[in-house]
Write a protein that holds these residues in place. Structure first.
Motif, short mmCIF file in Angstrom:
data_model
loop_
_atom_site.label_atom_id
_atom_site.label_comp_id
_atom_site.label_asym_id
_atom_site.label_seq_id
_atom_site.Cartn_x
_atom_site.Cartn_y
_atom_site.Cartn_z
N TYR A 1 0.84 -1.20 0.00
CA TYR A 1 0.00 0.00 0.00
C TYR A 1 0.88 1.25 0.00
CZ TYR A 1 -3.57 3.37 1.47
OH TYR A 1 -4.42 4.45 1.56
N GLY A 2 1.94 1.24 0.80
CA GLY A 2 2.87 2.37 0.81
C GLY A 2 3.53 2.57 -0.54
N GLY A 3 3.87 1.47 -1.22
CA GLY A 3 4.48 1.59 -2.53
C GLY A 3 3.52 2.13 -3.58
N LEU A 4 2.27 1.70 -3.50
CA LEU A 4 1.27 2.18 -4.45
C LEU A 4 0.97 3.66 -4.23
CD1 LEU A 4 -1.06 -0.94 -4.38
CD2 LEU A 4 0.56 -0.30 -6.17
N LEU A 5 0.98 4.09 -2.97
CA LEU A 5 0.83 5.52 -2.69
C LEU A 5 2.02 6.29 -3.23
CD1 LEU A 5 -0.45 5.55 1.02
CD2 LEU A 5 -1.80 5.94 -1.05
N ALA A 6 3.23 5.76 -3.04
CA ALA A 6 4.43 6.43 -3.51
C ALA A 6 4.42 6.61 -5.03
CB ALA A 6 5.68 5.65 -3.08
N GLY A 7 3.87 5.61 -5.73
CA GLY A 7 3.79 5.69 -7.18
C GLY A 7 2.60 6.46 -7.69
N GLY A 8 1.72 6.88 -6.79
CA GLY A 8 0.56 7.67 -7.20
C GLY A 8 -0.45 6.89 -8.00
N LEU A 9 -0.68 5.61 -7.65
CA LEU A 9 -1.67 4.81 -8.37
C LEU A 9 -3.04 5.49 -8.32
CD1 LEU A 9 -2.29 2.10 -9.86
CD2 LEU A 9 -3.04 1.23 -7.63
N GLU A 10 -3.67 5.61 -9.47
CA GLU A 10 -4.99 6.23 -9.56
C GLU A 10 -6.03 5.21 -10.03
OE1 GLU A 10 -4.97 9.75 -11.91
OE2 GLU A 10 -3.35 10.71 -10.77
N ALA A 11 -7.27 5.46 -9.66
CA ALA A 11 -8.37 4.57 -10.06
C ALA A 11 -8.40 4.45 -11.58
CB ALA A 11 -9.69 5.12 -9.54
N GLY A 12 -8.59 3.22 -12.04
CA GLY A 12 -8.70 2.96 -13.47
C GLY A 12 -7.38 2.67 -14.15
N GLU A 13 -6.27 2.92 -13.49
CA GLU A 13 -4.97 2.70 -14.13
C GLU A 13 -4.62 1.21 -14.21
OE1 GLU A 13 -2.13 6.51 -13.82
OE2 GLU A 13 -2.11 5.24 -12.01
N THR A 14 -3.66 0.92 -15.09
CA THR A 14 -3.14 -0.44 -15.22
C THR A 14 -1.82 -0.54 -14.48
OG1 THR A 14 -4.20 -0.83 -17.36
CG2 THR A 14 -2.27 -2.17 -16.84
N LEU A 15 -1.75 -1.50 -13.58
CA LEU A 15 -0.57 -1.73 -12.76
C LEU A 15 0.02 -3.08 -13.12
CD1 LEU A 15 1.15 -1.03 -10.10
CD2 LEU A 15 -0.49 -2.52 -8.92
N LEU A 16 1.35 -3.16 -13.14
CA LEU A 16 2.04 -4.45 -13.26
C LEU A 16 2.77 -4.71 -11.95
CD1 LEU A 16 3.92 -5.95 -16.26
CD2 LEU A 16 4.94 -6.06 -13.98
N VAL A 17 2.53 -5.87 -11.35
CA VAL A 17 3.16 -6.24 -10.08
C VAL A 17 4.25 -7.27 -10.37
CG1 VAL A 17 2.85 -7.23 -7.80
CG2 VAL A 17 1.05 -5.80 -8.78
N SER A 18 5.49 -6.86 -10.24
CA SER A 18 6.62 -7.78 -10.42
C SER A 18 6.81 -8.54 -9.11
CB SER A 18 7.88 -6.98 -10.76
OG SER A 18 8.99 -7.83 -10.90
N GLY A 19 6.65 -9.87 -9.18
CA GLY A 19 6.66 -10.68 -7.97
C GLY A 19 5.26 -10.97 -7.48
#
Length: 362
Positions: free
Chosen positions: A159-177
């Motif tokens: 959650y801290g990492g996603l906040l740091a990256g500024g994840l926004e609703a609707g975006e596409t995220l790739l999770v390595s690992g």
């Protein structure tokens, strides 16, 4: 009180009587109800991970507890409150770049080591002493199953990492690992935050199937082959459009090439957040092409743990039901069985497997 003590690296933990903690100014004493045992705990206690713990020490990285005593600077906490205790302790004399220790677990630099001398012991005990600012009230729903809520130890990190990256609703995220304990948490947390889709690469087909079954079409699993070009193409194709952000949570044993392959799927002006352990135990480090980063205006950011405010946010996600703890597999152990808990955690490192120490049940 009774506590599990690491007397030396490589030795089993010893459960014994130790002095009960006493709170000083700006501190709270909490009776520990549940403490998560991460899958890599055995690697910490063996010395393999080279964590700067100084035995003898009561280890343990945060937990759920009940407040016993509060200091005069606490205006809302009360004895009897059910709380989450965050292990990420920051020095109070530098607002810009505070030293950090993970109470009972690790630290950063000389300043972090000094903090660890003061807040030496963690949550593998009947009680612990915690800075006031690291204690967060939990909702009434957590009272019936504090062991399940101990998963905050895991979920707060991505959650801290996603906040740091500024994840926004609707975006596409790739999770390595994505098929690991932290990576699968990142998948769940990102979807709870409103990600449009999550690309989940990994080698473990059973874990990939589990993610797809739990979350449905918003998760796009990709079986990795080890061929960088082929894997990058497969991940990009699975995204079905631009990848806005990549978060890496791979463990220390993973080669840097896997992180690089994932990172280079991100779109122009995209973001890459590094939270894993690649290269920390030797071996290949991460190499990203300067020209690619510069020409595509890529933001690459490291993030260790999470800001204090993230604790409030992750508790809200859980309390609202947006992040559902119900499907998680929780195995609890009493304090006397702490070494069994460490072994069990190592043998069950998969998605949504939680090993929890429950000291009152010892």
């Amino acid at each position: 009180m009774r506590a599990a003590v690491l007397t030396e690296f490589g030795a089993p933990l010893t459960v014994r009587e130790v002095p009960a903690p006493e709170a000083g100014g700006g501190e709270v004493v909490v009776d520990v109800l549940a403490a998560c045992v991460p899958p890599y705990t055995a690697e910490v206690f063996s010395g393999e991970r080279n964590y700067p713990l100084v035995p003898p020490v009561v280890p343990g990285v945060g937990g759920v507890g009940r407040v016993v005593h509060v200091g005069p600077d606490a205006t809302r906490l009360r004895a009897g409150d059910l709380v989450w205790c965050d292990s990420t302790v920051r020095s109070r004399d530098d607002a810009l770049a505070p030293d950090i220790t993970l109470q009972g677990w690790s630290s950063r630099g000389d300043g972090g080591a000094r903090l660890a001398e003061h807040l030496h012991d963690g949550s593998f005990a009947e009680s612990m002493r915690v800075p006031t600012e690291n204690v967060f009230p939990l909702p009434a729903a957590a009272r019936s199953d504090p062991a399940r809520w101990a998963a905050l130890t895991v979920h707060a990190i991505p959650y801290g990492g996603l906040l740091a990256g500024g994840l926004e609703a609707g975006e596409t995220l790739l999770v390595s690992g994505a098929t690991g304990n932290l990576g699968s948490s990142a998948v769940a947390v990102a979807l709870a935050m409103g990600a449009g889709r999550v690309v989940a690469p990994g080698r473990n087909q059973a874990a990939l199937d589990l993610l797809a079954d739990r979350f449905g079409p918003r998760v796009r699993p990709v079986r990795l082959t080890g061929d960088e070009a082929a894997d990058r193409a497969a991940m990009s194709a699975a995204a079905g459009g631009p990848v806005d952000m990549v978060i890496d949570l791979l463990p220390p044993r993973a080669p840097g090439s896997v992180t690089r392959t994932a990172a280079m799927t991100v779109r122009e002006n995209g973001r890459v957040v590094l939270m894993g352990g690649v290269g920390m135990l030797g071996g290949e480090d991460l190499v990203l092409p300067y020209r690619w980063i510069m020409r595509n205006s890529i933001t690459v950011r490291g993030q260790w743990m999470y800001p204090r405010s993230a604790n409030v946010g992750i508790v809200r996600l859980l309390a609202s039901g947006a992040l559902d703890l119900a499907p998680e597999r929780v195995r609890s152990f009493g304090l006397d069985a702490v070494n069994d808990a460490v072994a069990y955690a190592a043998a069950h490192p998969g998605p949504f497997d939680r090993t929890v120490l429950v000291p009152p049940a010892g």
